[in-house]
Structures are given as C-alpha cells and as structure tokens.
Design a protein around this motif. Structure first.
Motif, PDB file in Angstrom:
ATOM      1  N   GLU A  74       2.436   5.083  60.916  1.00  0.00           N
ATOM      2  CA  GLU A  74       1.601   6.215  61.290  1.00  0.00           C
ATOM      3  C   GLU A  74       2.115   6.752  62.618  1.00  0.00           C
ATOM      4  O   GLU A  74       2.312   5.989  63.560  1.00  0.00           O
ATOM      5  N   LEU A  76       1.703   9.894  65.628  1.00  0.00           N
ATOM      6  CA  LEU A  76       1.036  11.029  66.258  1.00  0.00           C
ATOM      7  C   LEU A  76       2.135  11.737  67.033  1.00  0.00           C
ATOM      8  O   LEU A  76       2.784  11.135  67.894  1.00  0.00           O
ATOM      9  N   ASP A  79      -0.227  17.131  68.281  1.00  0.00           N
ATOM     10  CA  ASP A  79      -1.553  17.013  67.669  1.00  0.00           C
ATOM     11  C   ASP A  79      -1.478  16.622  66.198  1.00  0.00           C
ATOM     12  O   ASP A  79      -2.508  16.524  65.532  1.00  0.00           O
ATOM     13  N   GLU A  80      -0.277  16.450  65.672  1.00  0.00           N
ATOM     14  CA  GLU A  80      -0.102  16.172  64.240  1.00  0.00           C
ATOM     15  C   GLU A  80      -0.009  14.678  63.970  1.00  0.00           C
ATOM     16  O   GLU A  80       0.737  13.956  64.623  1.00  0.00           O
ATOM     17  N   ARG A  81      -0.791  14.225  62.978  1.00  0.00           N
ATOM     18  CA  ARG A  81      -0.694  12.842  62.504  1.00  0.00           C
ATOM     19  C   ARG A  81       0.066  12.852  61.195  1.00  0.00           C
ATOM     20  O   ARG A  81      -0.136  13.721  60.351  1.00  0.00           O
ATOM     21  N   SER A  83       1.939  10.028  58.167  1.00  0.00           N
ATOM     22  CA  SER A  83       2.285   8.711  57.663  1.00  0.00           C
ATOM     23  C   SER A  83       3.675   8.830  57.046  1.00  0.00           C
ATOM     24  O   SER A  83       3.894   9.661  56.166  1.00  0.00           O
ATOM     25  N   HIS A  98       3.494  11.439  71.912  1.00  0.00           N
ATOM     26  CA  HIS A  98       3.629  10.747  70.637  1.00  0.00           C
ATOM     27  C   HIS A  98       3.167   9.302  70.762  1.00  0.00           C
ATOM     28  O   HIS A  98       3.099   8.746  71.858  1.00  0.00           O
ATOM     29  N   PHE A 100       2.776   5.626  67.810  1.00  0.00           N
ATOM     30  CA  PHE A 100       3.055   5.170  66.456  1.00  0.00           C
ATOM     31  C   PHE A 100       2.624   3.727  66.279  1.00  0.00           C
ATOM     32  O   PHE A 100       2.450   2.987  67.248  1.00  0.00           O
ATOM     33  N   TRP A 157      -6.166   8.125  70.007  1.00  0.00           N
ATOM     34  CA  TRP A 157      -5.245   7.353  69.162  1.00  0.00           C
ATOM     35  C   TRP A 157      -5.914   6.054  68.693  1.00  0.00           C
ATOM     36  O   TRP A 157      -5.865   5.711  67.523  1.00  0.00           O
ATOM     37  N   ALA A 160      -8.564   6.748  66.071  1.00  0.00           N
ATOM     38  CA  ALA A 160      -7.957   7.146  64.796  1.00  0.00           C
ATOM     39  C   ALA A 160      -7.360   5.936  64.082  1.00  0.00           C
ATOM     40  O   ALA A 160      -7.414   5.839  62.863  1.00  0.00           O
ATOM     41  N   ARG A 161      -6.816   4.988  64.846  1.00  0.00           N
ATOM     42  CA  ARG A 161      -6.180   3.802  64.253  1.00  0.00           C
ATOM     43  C   ARG A 161      -7.217   2.839  63.694  1.00  0.00           C
ATOM     44  O   ARG A 161      -6.927   2.099  62.764  1.00  0.00           O
TER      45      ARG A 161
END
Length: 163
Positions: A74, A76, A79-81, A83, A98, A100, A157, A160-161
């Motif tokens: 994953e 970031l 602003d874009e996530r 996979s 960023h 990850f 982050w 979201a994780r």
C-alpha cells in the motif's frame, strides 16, 4: 562489500549488509551514494505481513523509485492511495509526501532506488535499532537533512492503515 571498477559496481547477494526488522523482514543494503559517485542509493526491503515500511515523509533532493518484487504494498503518494502488486512500480519525485507498507495479510519485498543518491545506510541501521526498541524515533529527527528524509504527520496514514 562491493566491488567497484571502471565499468560499474557489483554487489553479490551474500555481500549486502542485512539490517533485521522485528516483523521478520529487513533491509539489504545494496549501494550507498558513496559507492556510486552520488548517482544513486539502493536497497531491498522485505516487509512482514502487514508491516509498515515508512511513515509519511518526503525527500527534498531526490526521486525515489519502488519496484515491488513480491507481495502487495500500500502506497500513499501525495494524496493518492494505491495498492501495488508484484511487478508494479511507483516513482516519487522530490518534495512529494509518501508512505508505504505491506498490505494487510500480505508480506512484501521491494527494491528501492533513490537518485541522486544520499548516503543513507546509517539511516537504515538507525531504523533497525528503533524498530527493535533500542533507540527512539526522536533520535532521527536531528538527522532529517543529513539523510534527506523529512518526516510528516503520520496520523492520517496510521488511521488508514488500521481501517
């Protein structure tokens, strides 16, 4: 560790320094900026199941390339996530935030290349000590300029994780 000659740099797998991480993964330190005349730095990172790779940060001077060798990661980027699975690549220009980590339920292996290179083997060794509880994350804060790793707030982050 490396053999340098007029035609390039050769790093054999058994010669790469390994920095173990507590989730079963680790860094394989392949080339530091001093090894490549400043052209690049490279490492191979193995992440345990669902393990974070890097909290949000940016590089002021360098572009970073990630190539997913195995598993799913994953990312970031700004602003874009996203996979990204095996065979995928992510390129992050200078000054773009960023982060990850291995996707939930997955392990991952990445090749990371930073160009132009910055001597960062000391940074990876410090991360190993921090992850093993031998040092605090705050010990890296004074080294942000030296390693061209500028840390950002990780709240979004982390949430979201864990979602």
């Amino acid at each position: 560790m490396e053999t340098e000659n007029k035609t390039g740099l050769i790093v054999r797998p058994e010669a790469a320094e390994h920095v173990a991480l507590p989730h079963g993964g680790g860094f394989h330190l392949l080339a530091d900026a001093g090894d490549t005349g400043g052209a690049l730095g490279a490492n191979r990172l193995t992440l345990g199941e669902g393990a974070d790779g890097a909290r949000p940060h940016y590089h002021a001077l360098s572009t970073e390339l990630f190539y997913v060798l195995d598993g799913r990661v994953e990312f970031l980027v700004g602003d874009e996530r996203a996979s990204v699975g095996q065979g995928g690549m992510v390129i992050v220009p200078p000054k773009v935030a960023h982060a990850f980590g291995a996707a939930a339920g997955c392990t991952a292996e990445l090749l990371a290349v930073l160009t132009p290179g910055v001597d960062r083997f000391g940074y990876f060794r410090a991360l190993g000590r921090i992850q093993h509880g031998m040092d605090s994350f705050d010990s890296l804060l004074p080294e942000q300029v030296r390693y061209d790793v500028h840390f950002l707030d990780a709240t979004t982050w982390r949430s979201a994780r864990t979602a």
